[in-house]
Scaffold this motif. Structure first.
Motif: not given
Length: 241
Positions: A161-164, A189-199, A212-226
């Motif tokens: 994930i870090k490499q990507l 969970g690994a993405i949210l733990e590993t990536c920078a907040p602004q990714t 269908a479910f499609v959503a795009t957010k920053t990692v910081a935003q994903w961390r703050s929602v269910p």
């Protein structure tokens, strides 16, 4: 006397639907028409292939079909057997379990061998979860890469994930990847733990279905929602840093 050598048949790459529902929702009439005139197929799994072919219009004709199985367990030495009908002039259809044949799919080995033998390969139109996810993500559609499945082991997965993320930042390139559905939550969970907040992270699940479910957010935003409802649901992940 010169022996007549038959003109090889055509290998048709036949997409499969991503989810249950009428085939006409995601497959054009031209693709369905090709299926109806074929009697030989290379498939990933017999049971689901028969169900698909039956729904496509071959119900009642399944017993007369020639079906070869090509999956991750198939030995390379057996691929030549699957080409024999083509070399004898028969057209053959290559099916995937879902989406496009030969994309994140063992069918690519057969396609490569067909080219080596001078067999015509024709890709048919149908749904691609990767392209649908990219279209709906709002991320860079000009430069993107598909990384396939990431490692299962925790530390190796985080390193991947870090490499990507690093590559996405350096090249301004969207990175697409997938996971076996029952591991979706672990990967998220690994993405949210590993990536920078602004990714930026897009999660695209159950594409082509009514829920269908499609959503795009920053990692910081994903961390703050269910967490999104993606457990055991086919899902595409896309990163842009």
């Amino acid at each position: 006397m010169k022996k007549n050598i038959p003109t090889p048949g055509t290998l048709y790459l036949i997409p499969a639907p991503l989810a249950e529902g009428p085939l006409t929702n995601t497959l054009p009439q031209g693709t369905l028409a090709v299926i109806l005139r074929l009697d030989c197929f290379v498939v990933e799994e017999l049971r689901t292939a028969r169900r698909y072919l039956s729904a496509a219009g071959l119900r009642g004709k399944l017993d007369g079909l020639t079906l070869f199985v090509l999956n991750e367990h198939t030995e390379a030495a057996t691929l030549g057997t699957m080409l024999q009908p083509l070399l004898k002039g028969r057209d053959v259809g290559l099916l995937s379990e879902a989406g496009l044949p030969a994309v994140a799919d063992p069918g690519s080995n057969l396609v490569a061998l067909a080219h080596q033998k001078g067999i015509k390969v024709v890709p048919l139109t149908g749904p691609s979860s990767l392209m649908l996810a990219l279209m709906a993500s709002g991320l860079n559609g000009q430069s993107f890469a598909f990384a396939g499945y990431l490692p299962v082991k925790s530390q190796e997965r985080k390193a991947a994930i870090k490499q990507l993320e690093k590559k996405a930042a350096q090249e301004n390139q969207t990175q697409l990847f997938i996971e076996t559905p029952y591991r979706n939550m672990a990967l998220l969970g690994a993405i949210l733990e590993t990536c920078a907040p602004q990714t930026m992270l897009c999660v695209a699940a159950n594409l082509t279905t009514s829920d269908a479910f499609v959503a795009t957010k920053t990692v910081a935003q994903w961390r703050s929602v269910p967490p999104p409802p993606i457990h055991k649901i086919p899902t595409v992940f896309a990163l842009q840093a």
